[in-house]
Motif scaffolding. Sequence first.
Motif, PDB file in Angstrom:
ATOM      1  N   ASP A 198      22.348   0.838  -2.503  1.00 44.05           N
ATOM      2  CA  ASP A 198      22.508  -0.045  -3.652  1.00 44.05           C
ATOM      3  C   ASP A 198      21.336  -1.022  -3.724  1.00 44.05           C
ATOM      4  O   ASP A 198      21.489  -2.227  -3.567  1.00 44.05           O
ATOM      5  CB  ASP A 198      23.842  -0.796  -3.524  1.00 44.05           C
ATOM      6  CG  ASP A 198      24.106  -1.721  -4.710  1.00 44.05           C
ATOM      7  OD1 ASP A 198      23.520  -1.507  -5.787  1.00 44.05           O
ATOM      8  OD2 ASP A 198      24.906  -2.666  -4.532  1.00 44.05           O
ATOM      9  N   ILE A 199      20.160  -0.486  -3.982  1.00 41.06           N
ATOM     10  CA  ILE A 199      18.961  -1.320  -4.019  1.00 41.06           C
ATOM     11  C   ILE A 199      19.003  -2.303  -5.191  1.00 41.06           C
ATOM     12  O   ILE A 199      18.366  -3.353  -5.169  1.00 41.06           O
ATOM     13  CB  ILE A 199      17.689  -0.439  -4.074  1.00 41.06           C
ATOM     14  CG1 ILE A 199      16.439  -1.276  -3.730  1.00 41.06           C
ATOM     15  CG2 ILE A 199      17.563   0.253  -5.432  1.00 41.06           C
ATOM     16  CD1 ILE A 199      15.189  -0.439  -3.570  1.00 41.06           C
ATOM     17  N   ALA A 257      17.951  -6.038  -9.922  1.00 41.21           N
ATOM     18  CA  ALA A 257      18.688  -5.143 -10.818  1.00 41.21           C
ATOM     19  C   ALA A 257      17.801  -4.060 -11.413  1.00 41.21           C
ATOM     20  O   ALA A 257      18.262  -2.937 -11.646  1.00 41.21           O
ATOM     21  CB  ALA A 257      19.348  -5.952 -11.933  1.00 41.21           C
ATOM     22  N   THR A 258      16.536  -4.379 -11.625  1.00 40.53           N
ATOM     23  CA  THR A 258      15.604  -3.423 -12.228  1.00 40.53           C
ATOM     24  C   THR A 258      14.224  -3.622 -11.616  1.00 40.53           C
ATOM     25  O   THR A 258      13.920  -4.702 -11.073  1.00 40.53           O
ATOM     26  CB  THR A 258      15.484  -3.635 -13.745  1.00 40.53           C
ATOM     27  OG1 THR A 258      14.931  -4.944 -13.979  1.00 40.53           O
ATOM     28  CG2 THR A 258      16.835  -3.500 -14.441  1.00 40.53           C
ATOM     29  N   PRO A 259      13.355  -2.621 -11.702  1.00 39.66           N
ATOM     30  CA  PRO A 259      11.973  -2.821 -11.273  1.00 39.66           C
ATOM     31  C   PRO A 259      11.298  -3.976 -12.013  1.00 39.66           C
ATOM     32  O   PRO A 259      10.486  -4.703 -11.421  1.00 39.66           O
ATOM     33  CB  PRO A 259      11.315  -1.479 -11.603  1.00 39.66           C
ATOM     34  CG  PRO A 259      12.432  -0.483 -11.533  1.00 39.66           C
ATOM     35  CD  PRO A 259      13.627  -1.211 -12.064  1.00 39.66           C
ATOM     36  N   ALA A 260      11.660  -4.162 -13.266  1.00 40.94           N
ATOM     37  CA  ALA A 260      11.068  -5.271 -14.030  1.00 40.94           C
ATOM     38  C   ALA A 260      11.457  -6.622 -13.425  1.00 40.94           C
ATOM     39  O   ALA A 260      10.651  -7.571 -13.428  1.00 40.94           O
ATOM     40  CB  ALA A 260      11.517  -5.190 -15.485  1.00 40.94           C
ATOM     41  N   ALA A 261      12.675  -6.712 -12.905  1.00 39.86           N
ATOM     42  CA  ALA A 261      13.099  -7.962 -12.265  1.00 39.86           C
ATOM     43  C   ALA A 261      12.277  -8.220 -11.005  1.00 39.86           C
ATOM     44  O   ALA A 261      11.907  -9.368 -10.712  1.00 39.86           O
ATOM     45  CB  ALA A 261      14.581  -7.898 -11.940  1.00 39.86           C
ATOM     46  N   TRP A 262      11.983  -7.159 -10.264  1.00 40.49           N
ATOM     47  CA  TRP A 262      11.114  -7.316  -9.081  1.00 40.49           C
ATOM     48  C   TRP A 262       9.721  -7.752  -9.507  1.00 40.49           C
ATOM     49  O   TRP A 262       9.128  -8.656  -8.907  1.00 40.49           O
ATOM     50  CB  TRP A 262      11.029  -6.004  -8.311  1.00 40.49           C
ATOM     51  CG  TRP A 262      10.265  -6.134  -7.003  1.00 40.49           C
ATOM     52  CD1 TRP A 262      10.808  -6.363  -5.782  1.00 40.49           C
ATOM     53  CD2 TRP A 262       8.850  -6.046  -6.811  1.00 40.49           C
ATOM     54  NE1 TRP A 262       9.819  -6.443  -4.824  1.00 40.49           N
ATOM     55  CE2 TRP A 262       8.606  -6.254  -5.430  1.00 40.49           C
ATOM     56  CE3 TRP A 262       7.758  -5.831  -7.650  1.00 40.49           C
ATOM     57  CZ2 TRP A 262       7.316  -6.227  -4.881  1.00 40.49           C
ATOM     58  CZ3 TRP A 262       6.473  -5.821  -7.114  1.00 40.49           C
ATOM     59  CH2 TRP A 262       6.258  -6.013  -5.751  1.00 40.49           C
ATOM     60  N   GLY A 292       9.478  -2.136   0.299  1.00 41.94           N
ATOM     61  CA  GLY A 292       9.439  -1.175   1.392  1.00 41.94           C
ATOM     62  C   GLY A 292      10.469  -0.081   1.240  1.00 41.94           C
ATOM     63  O   GLY A 292      10.207   1.081   1.545  1.00 41.94           O
ATOM     64  N   MET A 293      11.660  -0.444   0.766  1.00 39.30           N
ATOM     65  CA  MET A 293      12.719   0.547   0.579  1.00 39.30           C
ATOM     66  C   MET A 293      12.323   1.565  -0.484  1.00 39.30           C
ATOM     67  O   MET A 293      12.554   2.769  -0.335  1.00 39.30           O
ATOM     68  CB  MET A 293      14.014  -0.151   0.212  1.00 39.30           C
ATOM     69  CG  MET A 293      14.624  -0.946   1.372  1.00 39.30           C
ATOM     70  SD  MET A 293      15.836  -2.191   0.850  1.00 39.30           S
ATOM     71  CE  MET A 293      17.133  -1.157   0.163  1.00 39.30           C
ATOM     72  N   GLY A 294      11.712   1.090  -1.555  1.00 34.19           N
ATOM     73  CA  GLY A 294      11.299   2.000  -2.613  1.00 34.19           C
ATOM     74  C   GLY A 294      10.246   2.982  -2.152  1.00 34.19           C
ATOM     75  O   GLY A 294      10.261   4.169  -2.523  1.00 34.19           O
ATOM     76  N   ALA A 295       9.307   2.505  -1.319  1.00 31.91           N
ATOM     77  CA  ALA A 295       8.259   3.393  -0.819  1.00 31.91           C
ATOM     78  C   ALA A 295       8.823   4.388   0.191  1.00 31.91           C
ATOM     79  O   ALA A 295       8.329   5.511   0.304  1.00 31.91           O
ATOM     80  CB  ALA A 295       7.147   2.561  -0.186  1.00 31.91           C
TER      81      ALA A 295
END
Length: 636
Positions: free
Chosen positions: A53-54, A59-64, A114-117
Amino acid sequence: MRAPAAGGPVPLGQTAEPAAGPDGGGSLPDMTTTQQKAALPSRADVPREQTWDIEALFATPAAWDAEAQALPAAIDALAAHTGKLGSSPEALAAYLRQADEVELRLVRLLSYAGMGASVDGRDAVAAARRDQASTIAARFGSVTAFADPELLALDEGTVRGWLTRPDLKDDRIRLERLWRDRAHVRSAEVEELLGAVQAPFASERSIHPALANMDLRFGTAGGETITQGNVDRLTASPDREVRRQAWENYADAHLAVKHSQAAMYATNVRQNVFLARARHYPDAITATLAPNRIPVGVVTTLLDTYRAHTPTWHRYWNVRRRWLNLPELREYDVKAALVPPREVSYAQAVEWIAAGMAPLGEDYVRELRAGLTTERWVDYAENDGKRQGAYSNGGGRVKPYIFMTWNGTVASYSTLAHEIGHSMHSLLSQREHPYAVPRYTLFHAEVASNFNQAMVRQSLLKQARAAGDTDFEVALIEEALANFHRYFFIMPTLAAFELESYRRIEAGGTLSAPDLIDLTADLLQQGYGDGVTMDRERSGILWAQFSTHLYANFYAYQYATGISAAHQLLEQFAQDPEAARERYLAFLKSGGSLDPIDALKEAGVDMLSPEPVEATFRVLAGYVDRLEELLAQRSN
């Protein structure tokens, strides 16, 4: 206020299990077949319930992206506190609270990136986020470099008086640890310089994985191209010729660049020796252990006790040779399965783990089960581009996360049991303490993970034996011995290698490729005895197959101390289950509020004594005894 770890998914002392070739990661060997591995789904096509549950982090890549744009300004604002920390208790509290808030935001930024990569190495956007987060982490370290020297310049008695205030009481532990390291904190200017050299000093630590993971070519085994992702599976193949080809070709690829590898490792050692001396430590091992108040005697006691008990390993190799009906056991035979693999579903593993951890109480099991299922702590999907290995991430106080790949084996269940131990440790310790209290160390962490494996394994072994399911019992013992091989054979060997390497450099010596190969082969020979027929050159290149473990100085020994403490803790449950449960849960909840040696002592484990290592060798000897019994039964 030193920066969180940059470039990885596990900042601030949370727990990572790196993968770097054979026995290099937190996961056990992948035993799935080539056909099963042939066509993997893309990341976008894996079932949602098999992913973590990243979105709870962002909530979104845009939020990051928005946070990555906003965070540098928040970091830079911390500089306004320079020169003001001692002006009043309010000023000190204001800085510490603001710095903690910014650091926690940074931890979440690093975690998400890091989790996404990790889940898709082919995702260029995710890789860019990881690099961007690392840059922001370095900025945090540079901006806050003033804090420790400035705090140390204040009158300690005055600051201690301030710590009775409600807004500073939670800062006592970290300030006391800063004061005890006073002799090793340099001026603000020097601290800034030492912080600045971290990036260029990391060059060889980035070159090694680039060489190992991208440039080296390992040839084929059984017609299959050998990769970092499948070498464990190939060296565990039921076909001995495939095992031999995989092991030899993998070693030969590293031997082909042995001089470059030696130069990189020697550079890393010299850099750490320089940093230790810059901070006025007597040697590099003291510099690494002292901040967590771990005496060097913990390492030397571990290694001395390990060497004294290596005949237990020698006995195991001989039992393994007889079980496999081989004229001699070679190093490419140490992972060959003794019984056919058994298929294990993720759902079945959850039930095993929940049942096995029942002695820790209903609350522990309920939260564990929720994390493994509905709360989606675990990313266990197998997809194209997903990196190998396993790790646990504290999740920036949002929720713990587990990274692994489910391969449907007893090995996968074991990895899950290990990592949920880390996650429950994070959950319970974070709940118990505010962010101002230091996080637990790797030394703490490896106790929790190995304890879960040991407790669940003990439960399953009882079930298998009661049911007369000999094959399952042997499979569980094999899982245990694979875990022991990684943590209680390879890691002590690497720890002894590392200690000797540093001693040579600190004495003005050198580290050539032949030196390192001979040293490794000699150390392995101690553990193999007459039970394994060695190929010294190929065996001796083992050191070059580990990046994270040896490039993070004095890291490997903590896996061996972790498994040792875990097994002595488990022994206590046989004597007084209720008291043992209370002590163990108190250990988990203490987090980093106690130094690791003190936390374990309160739980009944003295890591300065040989007893924890001896307790673990007793368990190992028991497994070997049982294999001998079962082998005798089969022979009759």
